[in-house]
Design a protein around this motif. Structure first.
Motif, PDB file in Angstrom:
ATOM      1  N   UNK A 190       9.070   2.281  11.488  1.00  0.00           N
ATOM      2  CA  UNK A 190      10.169   1.888  10.600  1.00  0.00           C
ATOM      3  C   UNK A 190       9.814   1.797   9.123  1.00  0.00           C
ATOM      4  N   UNK A 191       8.508   1.743   8.825  1.00  0.00           N
ATOM      5  CA  UNK A 191       8.125   1.594   7.412  1.00  0.00           C
ATOM      6  C   UNK A 191       8.630   0.288   6.832  1.00  0.00           C
ATOM      7  N   UNK A 192       8.403  -0.782   7.594  1.00  0.00           N
ATOM      8  CA  UNK A 192       8.910  -2.101   7.204  1.00  0.00           C
ATOM      9  C   UNK A 192       8.138  -2.678   6.016  1.00  0.00           C
ATOM     10  N   UNK A 193       8.878  -3.290   5.104  1.00  0.00           N
ATOM     11  CA  UNK A 193       8.243  -3.976   3.967  1.00  0.00           C
ATOM     12  C   UNK A 193       8.895  -5.332   3.755  1.00  0.00           C
ATOM     13  N   UNK A 194       8.111  -6.275   3.291  1.00  0.00           N
ATOM     14  CA  UNK A 194       8.633  -7.600   2.923  1.00  0.00           C
ATOM     15  C   UNK A 194       8.918  -7.560   1.439  1.00  0.00           C
ATOM     16  N   UNK A 195      10.188  -7.524   1.104  1.00  0.00           N
ATOM     17  CA  UNK A 195      10.603  -7.354  -0.292  1.00  0.00           C
ATOM     18  C   UNK A 195      11.426  -6.093  -0.405  1.00  0.00           C
ATOM     19  N   UNK A 196      12.569  -6.183  -1.107  1.00  0.00           N
ATOM     20  CA  UNK A 196      13.350  -4.964  -1.344  1.00  0.00           C
ATOM     21  C   UNK A 196      13.930  -4.952  -2.750  1.00  0.00           C
ATOM     22  N   UNK A 197      14.449  -3.818  -3.156  1.00  0.00           N
ATOM     23  CA  UNK A 197      14.931  -3.636  -4.522  1.00  0.00           C
ATOM     24  C   UNK A 197      16.034  -4.609  -4.906  1.00  0.00           C
TER      25      UNK A 197
END
Ligand SMILES: [Zn+2]
Length: 479
Positions: free
Chosen positions: A318-325
């Motif tokens: 999924x390419x998960x990240x903590x933090x988004x634009x």
């Protein structure tokens, strides 16, 4: 003078020690090995589970999972023989056999012609007991690489036959994707084959609970299965089923007869939730996986000199990240506690909903909003408020996908209204401050955590093929 005598003593002792070491290599005492595979579990999947636990408990102190406290940690490269971004079959083959292979192969060489021996098969030859446990179907790629040899992960029926013919002592988890086939007029059933080959088969909770040491080989399937013969998502409720932790405990109880064991436990639906970019569902699968690891950790605490536990992943999903634009520095994973259903479960609710459409779009959308509030807390001012632009977008997505053309109902396959679920799930991640880059796997390294004698072999940068090799080295009985 004293110094000289002392030096001679040291030298003599050192020489004796060296000789004795050469004659008798240090005997490893590992009798019990656990390999936990979080399918699709990257570092971010671990971190959102931690952030979630901190948020719902309103804690600032960092919340560890069981396995994130293990003393040895490293990074694992995951690339396949013919593709950088791997899949569960090729990555599983590496984790099970120590060999790179092509995408889709189940413990076979890149050409799909020669088998590779798995650590479970190897362990059996060493006289150890073996257990394979998963939350998805037992013939799925990750469990399959430990007992089957097939050129394609899609050969579910053949994988099932390999299972039935195998000498694995304990199978636990989901069922079979293709449980039977008619060949030349004969109906071949995998479970029947397994029973003929000496497996005790259970698929009731009572039967599961009644399993006692001495039963022999066991095939234990969860009584209640969801789509694709997998155990249900934890967020949808696992009532009536043993949990992944229960399966792990049962395998320990049954396999602990003094001969030692190798056990693989897969949290398989972390990956599935990742494919759906479904964060709340992902977290619940992570926590259930950690509970299963806690069972192994309790066993380790009883046998600390003889047990190794390794926790890793086959790849990230999924390419998960903590933090988004949109949310920038804001992480608000607590909003995910308002979600009470997986995207798979919500698709089913939408199917039901689509059968009861009144034809009045305005009224139907109002009813839909009530459902959004119940299942996701969306639009409920005490939970997650919707901006007017979000509401407009939702109505648009609803009208586009619940009504095809002028007031027509969507087709039964749900290919249309599933867009509504995707939109909602994305909205939940956006509001939680999470980002996803893909509906597929990604090529980043995955973490490994280990505890037990020799766990330092898993420190630093290693390759996925090193994991079974290291475990075999630790389990090897040296003369
Ligand atoms: Zn996957």
């Amino acid at each position: 003078m004293k110094k000289v005598v002392f030096s001679i003593l040291i030298l003599t002792w050192s020489a004796f020690f060296l000789v004795s070491c050469q004659n008798k290599p240090q005997k490893t005492q590992i009798k019990y090995a656990f390999l936990f595979i979080g399918d699709g579990m990257g570092q971010a999947q671990i971190n959102i589970a931690q952030a979630y636990e901190m948020a719902i408990n309103k804690k600032i102190a960092f919340k560890h999972l069981t396995f994130t406290q293990f003393p040895s940690t490293g990074w694992v490269t995951t690339y396949a023989n013919n593709r950088f971004i791997t899949g569960s079959a090729a990555a599983g083959t590496a984790l099970a056999t120590g060999h790179k292979t092509n995408i889709g192969r189940i413990s076979m060489d890149p050409d799909g012609t020669a088998p590779f021996e798995s650590i479970a098969e190897w362990a059996k030859k060493q006289g150890l007991k073996t257990g394979i446990i998963t939350s998805v179907s037992i013939d799925h790629a990750t469990p399959a690489v430990f007992y089957a040899h097939q050129p394609s992960r899609g050969n579910y029926f053949e994988i099932g036959l390999d299972l039935a013919a195998s000498d694995i002592d304990f199978f636990g988890g989901g069922g079979f994707v293709i449980p039977m086939k008619v060949i030349n007029g004969d109906t071949i059933r995998i479970i029947k084959r397994a029973i003929e080959n000496g497996f005790a088969f259970v698929n009731t909770l009572e039967g599961f609970k009644a399993l006692k040491p001495g039963t022999g080989k066991v095939l234990a399937i969860a009584p209640r299965l969801a789509a694709d013969a997998a155990m249900p998502y934890m967020i949808d409720g696992n009532e009536g089923n043993p949990s992944l932790a229960d399966f792990t405990q049962k395998a320990i109880d049954l396999l602990q007869d003094g001969s030692g064991f190798f056990m693989m436990v897969e949290g398989g639906k972390i990956d599935w939730a990742g494919h759906g970019n479904d964060a709340a569902t992902n977290i619940m699968e992570m926590l259930a996986f950690d509970e299963a690891i806690a069972v192994a950790k309790a066993f380790y605490d009883q046998h600390p000199n003889e047990t190794i536990i390794v926790v890793t992943a086959d790849h990230e999903t999924g390419g998960l990240a903590l933090g988004n634009g949109g949310m920038q520095y804001e992480l608000n994973v607590a909003v995910l506690a308002n979600q009470h259903i997986s995207s798979e479960g919500f698709d089913m609710k939408l199917a039901e909903f689509s059968r009861q459409l009144s034809g009045d779009k305005g009224k139907d959308f109002a009813d839909m909003l009530i459902l959004f509030g119940q299942e996701f807390g969306l639009g409920d001012s005490t939970k997650i408020s919707l901006t007017s632009s979000e509401l407009t977008q939702l109505q648009h997505v609803f009208n586009q996908n619940m009504y095809i053309g002028a007031g027509e109902k969507p087709d039964a396959s749900g290919s249309s209204y599933k867009h509504i679920t995707s939109f909602l799930i994305k909205l939940m991640s956006n509001k939680a401050g999470l980002g996803w880059t893909s509906y597929s796997h990604t090529g980043i390294n995955v973490p490994v955590y280990a505890i037990g004698p020799g766990s330092e072999m898993f420190n630093g940068m290693i390759d996925n093929t090193d994991i079974p090799k290291n475990l075999e080295t630790l389990l090897m009985v040296q003369e």
